[in-house]
Enzyme design. Structure first.
Site, PDB file in Angstrom:
ATOM      1  CB  SER A 245      73.323  33.782  29.992  1.00 54.53           C
ATOM      2  OG  SER A 245      72.849  34.355  28.783  1.00 54.53           O
ATOM      3  CE  LYS A 246      74.339  39.447  35.331  1.00 54.83           C
ATOM      4  NZ  LYS A 246      73.272  40.141  36.086  1.00 54.83           N
TER       5      LYS A 246
END
Length: 470
Positions: A245-246
């Site tokens: 994820s980010k």
RNA sequence: GGCCCGUUCGUCUAUCGGUUAGGACACCUGGUUUUCAACCAGGUAAGAGGGGUUCGACUCCCCUACGGGCUGCCA
């Protein structure tokens, strides 16, 4: 040339256009591309844009850019799933006619109420429509959804090339809706219809779809269509083992381009991430196409390792063709928002690439090493370079320039001259190289002094040395 | 909750019942060198835990733990 296979392989990549191209999606696309290209098959691209709320043309454009940068070319036109909604509805009605689907008049409120009641009672809510076997004569004149009449007993078996044989009990699956009450198709129906109509023979996708495959296989069966070969590949995880994820940093393919990783290295790394063929580590895409197969795909999610990515990219940087590399360097500069090369810089870069590429792993690193050919006189010196140019050193440089004035500009000629100067001053070559480096590049970490001199030429070399010696 | 999938060095992986468990990245040491890098040589390092099956289990079966996924008139 080998004979054309009886049933040519057709693979596809089918992203939803709700954002940029995720690195995991890029790898899925790569696997499909490799598999098809290695077998003389076709690799198709379909945009799953049936969710009108979340789909945007910008996202589609970003996905196409990402694929293009990765070097994954697709066959034929990009298919819009939304544009095929009438065909999907048609199939839903065919299922109705075949008796493999039925009209369900239950309202969403009724279903929601059922679910909350079941959950409150501590049960797992599998909604069974009361309309499944209702007599059509009892049908009200009201909106209805079309639900698949899924088998209630027995099991559905997915023969997966990666996961092996996966068995799902039919009783755990409810009758999924294939056409909503507003007449729009649901994703689960659309994928199957599209894959069938597009002639897709191998469905290679993330394993988040593994359970879905059972319901989709039921649709194939309901229509008496040939089930494709399934291959559900594990998702990519971040360095900590959690879903990427980010917060792990870059997740978009285009971010990797902007960070300066060469596409060939990216392809190689992504191919090896979760797939292996013996000890093969570094290979070109052509070689990958020949080697790639479904059985070599691992069953566990792989973690992204930037160090290995860099190392792989370094090999590809060194293997790259100079002209192609210069071209890709320009594209990198543009994508990273850095100033483009001037004509002079390009010319020097072209002749320096043959040695610069050997030690750089990424384009920013290449630019860093190329700093000496990027700067214009008068060049500025950083602190360490200034320290290296003390009085003694400047004196040595001053005595060097006249000898360079008329020298032929080859390493064979320059080497004895520099060695002589070093000897005359009673110092080793290393001690001479330091101020030379500083004078030529304005810094103390640079490529070899010969490479620099040869790249910028005699006139520029003499001028820079004179500047520094003054 | 239910169902499905997974678990070999720190990381990516090889092995497909019998190996001193191999390779690559990273890391450490040494070498080379004109700085950084690159390069060369060597080294540290692994079968989640517990039960079986078997002459023999990383490999087959079961349980546990941990991780992931699915469970919508989302895709």
């Amino acid at each position: 040339m080998s004979a054309v296979p009886a049933s040519p392989v057709v693979t596809r990549f089918a992203p939803s256009p709700t954002g940029y191209l995720h690195i995991g999606g890029g790898r899925t696309a790569l696997f499909n591309w490799l598999y098809a290209r290695g077998r003389g098959g076709k690799f198709l691209l379909r945009i799953e844009d049936t969710d009108r709320e979340r789909s945007t043309p910008e996202a589609t454009a970003a996905i196409l850019r990402g694929l293009t940068w990765l070097g994954l070319d697709w066959d034929g036109e990009v298919v819009s799933q939304f544009a095929r909604k009438d065909r999907h509805a048609e199939v839903a009605h065919q299922m109705l006619a075949r008796g493999t689907a039925y009209k369900c008049f239950s309202t969403q409120d009724e279903i929601a109420a059922f679910r909350t009641a079941e959950e409150a009672a501590g049960r797992y809510p599998v909604f069974l429509s009361p309309w499944r076997d209702a007599d059509p004569a009892t049908h009200p004149d009201a909106p209805f959804a079309i639900r698949m009449k899924a088998p209630r007993t027995g099991e559905t078996i997915i023969e997966d090339q990666v996961q092996g044989r996966v068995t799902i009990k039919n009783e755990t699956l409810d009758d999924m809706i294939v056409l909503r009450s507003d007449g729009t198709p649901v994703y689960m129906l659309a994928v199957v219809v599209d894959d069938h109509d597009m002639g897709v023979t191998h469905v290679i996708r993330g394993d988040d779809h593994l359970n879905n495959a059972a319901r989709q296989q039921m649709v194939y069966d309901a229509m008496s269509w040939q089930v494709p070969v399934w291959a559900h590949i594990p998702l990519i995880h971040g360095p900590d083992g959690k879903k990427l994820s980010k917060r792990h940093g870059a997740t978009g393919v285009e971010e990797y381009q902007a960070m300066g990783y060469p596409a060939a290295g990216m392809r190689n790394y992504l191919t090896r991430l979760g797939w292996a063929q013996g000890d093969a580590e570094i290979f070109t895409s052509d070689e990958a196409m020949k080697m790639f197969d479904l059985t070599g795909i691992g069953r566990a999610p792989a973690r992204l390792d930037f160090k290995k990515l860099e190392n792989t990219c370094g090999h590809h940087m060194a293997m790259a063709d100079d002209a192609a590399l210069l071209h890709e360097l320009r594209a990198y500069l543009a994508s990273a928002g850095r100033p483009e090369l001037t004509d002079g810089q390009s010319a020097r870069m072209q002749s320096a690439l043959c040695f610069l590429k050997k030690s750089a792993k990424t384009f920013p690193e290449l630019m860093e090493k190329a700093e000496f050919l990027l700067v214009e006189r008068p060049i500025s010196f950083d602190q360490k370079a200034a320290d290296a140019l003390d009085t003694v050193s400047r004196g040595i440089l001053k005595s060097l320039t006249p000898r360079l004035q008329n020298a032929s500009w080859t390493k064979e000629v320059l080497e004895p001259i520099l060695n002589e100067i070093a000897a005359e001053n009673g110092i080793g070559f290393g001690k001479l190289a330091a101020p030379l480096r500083a004078a030529l590049a304005g810094r103390t970490v640079t490529p070899s002094v010969y490479d620099m001199m040869l790249t910028i030429g005699r006139e520029e070399t003499v001028a820079r040395l004179s500047d520094a010696a003054a």
